[in-house]
Design a protein around this motif. Sequence first.
Motif, PDB file in Angstrom:
ATOM      1  N   ASP A  77       0.862  -1.180   0.000  1.00  9.39           N
ATOM      2  CA  ASP A  77       0.000   0.000   0.000  1.00  9.39           C
ATOM      3  C   ASP A  77       0.897   1.227   0.000  1.00  9.39           C
ATOM      4  OD1 ASP A  77      -1.709   2.207   0.843  1.00  9.39           O
ATOM      5  OD2 ASP A  77      -3.199   0.666   1.272  1.00  9.39           O
ATOM      6  N   LEU A  78       0.896   1.962  -1.091  1.00  2.00           N
ATOM      7  CA  LEU A  78       1.799   3.093  -1.279  1.00  2.00           C
ATOM      8  C   LEU A  78       1.149   4.434  -0.956  1.00  2.00           C
ATOM      9  CD1 LEU A  78       3.350   1.910  -4.672  1.00  2.00           C
ATOM     10  CD2 LEU A  78       4.371   1.707  -2.395  1.00  2.00           C
ATOM     11  N   GLU A  79      -0.061   4.401  -0.431  1.00  4.28           N
ATOM     12  CA  GLU A  79      -0.789   5.642  -0.208  1.00  4.28           C
ATOM     13  C   GLU A  79      -1.068   5.942   1.254  1.00  4.28           C
ATOM     14  OE1 GLU A  79      -4.272   5.376  -2.603  1.00  4.28           O
ATOM     15  OE2 GLU A  79      -3.172   5.593  -4.489  1.00  4.28           O
ATOM     16  N   ARG A  80      -0.561   5.096   2.164  1.00  6.00           N
ATOM     17  CA  ARG A  80      -0.726   5.371   3.589  1.00  6.00           C
ATOM     18  C   ARG A  80       0.392   4.669   4.351  1.00  6.00           C
ATOM     19  NH1 ARG A  80      -6.437   2.647   3.890  1.00  6.00           N
ATOM     20  NH2 ARG A  80      -6.112   2.591   1.658  1.00  6.00           N
ATOM     21  N   PHE A  81       0.691   5.209   5.519  1.00  2.19           N
ATOM     22  CA  PHE A  81       1.709   4.611   6.368  1.00  2.19           C
ATOM     23  C   PHE A  81       1.046   3.695   7.402  1.00  2.19           C
ATOM     24  CE2 PHE A  81       4.226   8.650   5.414  1.00  2.19           C
ATOM     25  CZ  PHE A  81       4.994   8.026   4.446  1.00  2.19           C
ATOM     26  N   SER A  82       1.872   2.923   8.091  1.00  2.00           N
ATOM     27  CA  SER A  82       1.363   1.998   9.093  1.00  2.00           C
ATOM     28  C   SER A  82       0.724   2.756  10.259  1.00  2.00           C
ATOM     29  CB  SER A  82       2.498   1.116   9.607  1.00  2.00           C
ATOM     30  OG  SER A  82       3.505   1.905  10.215  1.00  2.00           O
ATOM     31  N   LEU A 130       9.228   0.040  -6.631  1.00  2.00           N
ATOM     32  CA  LEU A 130       8.022   0.712  -6.160  1.00  2.00           C
ATOM     33  C   LEU A 130       8.346   2.110  -5.655  1.00  2.00           C
ATOM     34  CD1 LEU A 130       6.470  -2.266  -4.169  1.00  2.00           C
ATOM     35  CD2 LEU A 130       5.837  -1.504  -6.464  1.00  2.00           C
ATOM     36  N   GLN A 131       7.358   2.995  -5.683  1.00  5.03           N
ATOM     37  CA  GLN A 131       7.552   4.359  -5.209  1.00  5.03           C
ATOM     38  C   GLN A 131       6.306   4.824  -4.489  1.00  5.03           C
ATOM     39  OE1 GLN A 131       8.297   7.285  -8.252  1.00  5.03           O
ATOM     40  NE2 GLN A 131       8.835   8.895  -6.794  1.00  5.03           N
ATOM     41  N   MET A 132       6.500   5.379  -3.292  1.00  3.16           N
ATOM     42  CA  MET A 132       5.371   5.896  -2.547  1.00  3.16           C
ATOM     43  C   MET A 132       4.895   7.221  -3.133  1.00  3.16           C
ATOM     44  SD  MET A 132       7.029   7.524   0.926  1.00  3.16           S
ATOM     45  CE  MET A 132       8.123   6.123   1.206  1.00  3.16           C
ATOM     46  N   ASP A 133       3.741   7.633  -2.690  1.00  2.00           N
ATOM     47  CA  ASP A 133       3.203   8.924  -3.102  1.00  2.00           C
ATOM     48  C   ASP A 133       4.227  10.014  -2.768  1.00  2.00           C
ATOM     49  OD1 ASP A 133       1.880  11.484  -2.928  1.00  2.00           O
ATOM     50  OD2 ASP A 133      -0.034  10.427  -2.917  1.00  2.00           O
ATOM     51  N   PRO A 134       4.699  10.784  -3.774  1.00  2.00           N
ATOM     52  CA  PRO A 134       5.737  11.801  -3.525  1.00  2.00           C
ATOM     53  C   PRO A 134       5.354  12.813  -2.461  1.00  2.00           C
ATOM     54  CG  PRO A 134       5.439  11.454  -5.881  1.00  2.00           C
ATOM     55  CD  PRO A 134       4.332  10.707  -5.193  1.00  2.00           C
ATOM     56  N   GLU A 135       4.082  13.174  -2.386  1.00  2.00           N
ATOM     57  CA  GLU A 135       3.662  14.152  -1.378  1.00  2.00           C
ATOM     58  C   GLU A 135       3.792  13.570   0.027  1.00  2.00           C
ATOM     59  OE1 GLU A 135      -0.104  17.060  -0.222  1.00  2.00           O
ATOM     60  OE2 GLU A 135      -0.146  15.873  -2.061  1.00  2.00           O
ATOM     61  N   MET A 136       3.502  12.266   0.185  1.00  2.00           N
ATOM     62  CA  MET A 136       3.673  11.625   1.482  1.00  2.00           C
ATOM     63  C   MET A 136       5.132  11.654   1.908  1.00  2.00           C
ATOM     64  SD  MET A 136       1.185   8.299   1.229  1.00  2.00           S
ATOM     65  CE  MET A 136       1.711   7.726   2.840  1.00  2.00           C
ATOM     66  N   GLU A 137       6.014  11.361   0.966  1.00  2.00           N
ATOM     67  CA  GLU A 137       7.442  11.373   1.272  1.00  2.00           C
ATOM     68  C   GLU A 137       7.895  12.768   1.692  1.00  2.00           C
ATOM     69  OE1 GLU A 137      11.738  10.428  -0.920  1.00  2.00           O
ATOM     70  OE2 GLU A 137       9.844   9.890  -1.895  1.00  2.00           O
ATOM     71  N   GLU A 138       7.446  13.775   0.972  1.00  2.00           N
ATOM     72  CA  GLU A 138       7.846  15.141   1.276  1.00  2.00           C
ATOM     73  C   GLU A 138       7.329  15.573   2.637  1.00  2.00           C
ATOM     74  OE1 GLU A 138       7.181  19.690  -0.467  1.00  2.00           O
ATOM     75  OE2 GLU A 138       6.573  17.944  -1.659  1.00  2.00           O
ATOM     76  N   ARG A 139       6.064  15.323   2.905  1.00  3.31           N
ATOM     77  CA  ARG A 139       5.457  15.774   4.158  1.00  3.31           C
ATOM     78  C   ARG A 139       6.044  15.026   5.356  1.00  3.31           C
ATOM     79  NH1 ARG A 139       4.699  19.359   1.541  1.00  3.31           N
ATOM     80  NH2 ARG A 139       2.757  20.192   0.669  1.00  3.31           N
ATOM     81  N   PHE A 140       6.270  13.732   5.209  1.00  4.75           N
ATOM     82  CA  PHE A 140       6.798  12.969   6.339  1.00  4.75           C
ATOM     83  C   PHE A 140       8.178  13.484   6.739  1.00  4.75           C
ATOM     84  CE2 PHE A 140       9.016   9.593   8.508  1.00  4.75           C
ATOM     85  CZ  PHE A 140       8.055   9.074   9.357  1.00  4.75           C
ATOM     86  N   ASN A 141       9.036  13.648   5.765  1.00  7.64           N
ATOM     87  CA  ASN A 141      10.398  14.102   6.071  1.00  7.64           C
ATOM     88  C   ASN A 141      10.426  15.543   6.571  1.00  7.64           C
ATOM     89  OD1 ASN A 141      12.215  11.859   5.473  1.00  7.64           O
ATOM     90  ND2 ASN A 141      11.434  12.017   3.392  1.00  7.64           N
ATOM     91  N   GLU A 142       9.395  16.296   6.242  1.00  6.58           N
ATOM     92  CA  GLU A 142       9.333  17.681   6.702  1.00  6.58           C
ATOM     93  C   GLU A 142       8.914  17.773   8.158  1.00  6.58           C
ATOM     94  OE1 GLU A 142       7.124  21.914   5.474  1.00  6.58           O
ATOM     95  OE2 GLU A 142       6.756  20.078   4.316  1.00  6.58           O
ATOM     96  N   TYR A 143       8.014  16.875   8.584  1.00  8.48           N
ATOM     97  CA  TYR A 143       7.401  17.042   9.901  1.00  8.48           C
ATOM     98  C   TYR A 143       7.773  15.976  10.931  1.00  8.48           C
ATOM     99  CZ  TYR A 143       4.415  20.423   7.524  1.00  8.48           C
ATOM    100  OH  TYR A 143       3.945  21.491   6.802  1.00  8.48           O
ATOM    101  N   ARG A 144       8.387  14.866  10.515  1.00 13.75           N
ATOM    102  CA  ARG A 144       8.672  13.806  11.454  1.00 13.75           C
ATOM    103  C   ARG A 144      10.160  13.487  11.521  1.00 13.75           C
ATOM    104  NH1 ARG A 144       4.533  10.510  13.649  1.00 13.75           N
ATOM    105  NH2 ARG A 144       6.316   9.571  14.692  1.00 13.75           N
ATOM    106  N   LYS A 145      10.603  13.092  12.702  1.00 13.89           N
ATOM    107  CA  LYS A 145      11.950  12.551  12.875  1.00 13.89           C
ATOM    108  C   LYS A 145      11.802  11.062  13.149  1.00 13.89           C
ATOM    109  CE  LYS A 145      15.347  14.514  15.186  1.00 13.89           C
ATOM    110  NZ  LYS A 145      16.248  15.026  16.264  1.00 13.89           N
TER     111      LYS A 145
END
Length: 263
Positions: A77-82, A130-145
């Motif tokens: 599932d490439l559109e949501r995280f665990s 495989l590649q996850m949703d680019p926006e998810m990748e961008e937002r996660f790395n911006e807001y989470r450690k």
Amino acid sequence: MKENLFNRPEMAKAWEGFEPGSWSEDINVRDFIQRNYTPYMGDESFLAGPTEKTAGLWDQVNELIQNEVRSRTIKVDLERFSGIDNFAPGYIDQDRETIVGLQTDEPMKRIMNPYGGFRMLKNALDAYGLQMDPEMEERFNEYRKTHNQGVFDAYTKEMRLVRSVGLLTGLPDAYGRGRIIGDYRRVALYGVDLLKEMRIRDRESLSGPALEDTIRLREEMSEQIRALDAMKSMAASMAMILAGPPETPMKRCSGFTSLTWLL
């Protein structure tokens, strides 16, 4: 003053026949087990093979595994995280299952878990093209450690050096992937509502100077309370109720007590 939880009607019904103790005044699974187990001194004659239902389900799972091996592809599932309740219920064969609950909403579908280390997740996806949703990748790395980033931030120069040259292995950046290991026996014995009530009490009792350790503990307790709510929501999506202890009698087996809902 501790409360005798046997006085609560919902607890008295679920706990009928069990010996009370400190476990019935506070959250203490170990005390419950110590007071309510019967050692089994016999041989293996009580064991039985898999039922026809179990064997049939395993045949279905084995076929799914073989199909995946033959196709040399995996589904992710490439559109949501665990997350505890991030996925709809998943079943192998719902009408035949007694123990239910898959990680995702269908068999053999993997989850993306970036919280341990984002680079590890990316490498795993890249290995299968495989590649996850680019926006998810961008937002996660911006807001989470991630846990991995946190560990490296805490390493000294010397620690990073001995890790890089291979003098030390098994360090927490590689193995401590930020998992929370839950004691789910507590849920079966007490139910989510009581566990949440007790944790709220614990949090509210943390008064006094706002020191670093106290602030951190209050924050962690708040996250635990939210996680209990998420567990309750996840179970409700599968028509299971985790609010209180099971209304049906808890299974008792020779040698141990099995705290399970009888589905």
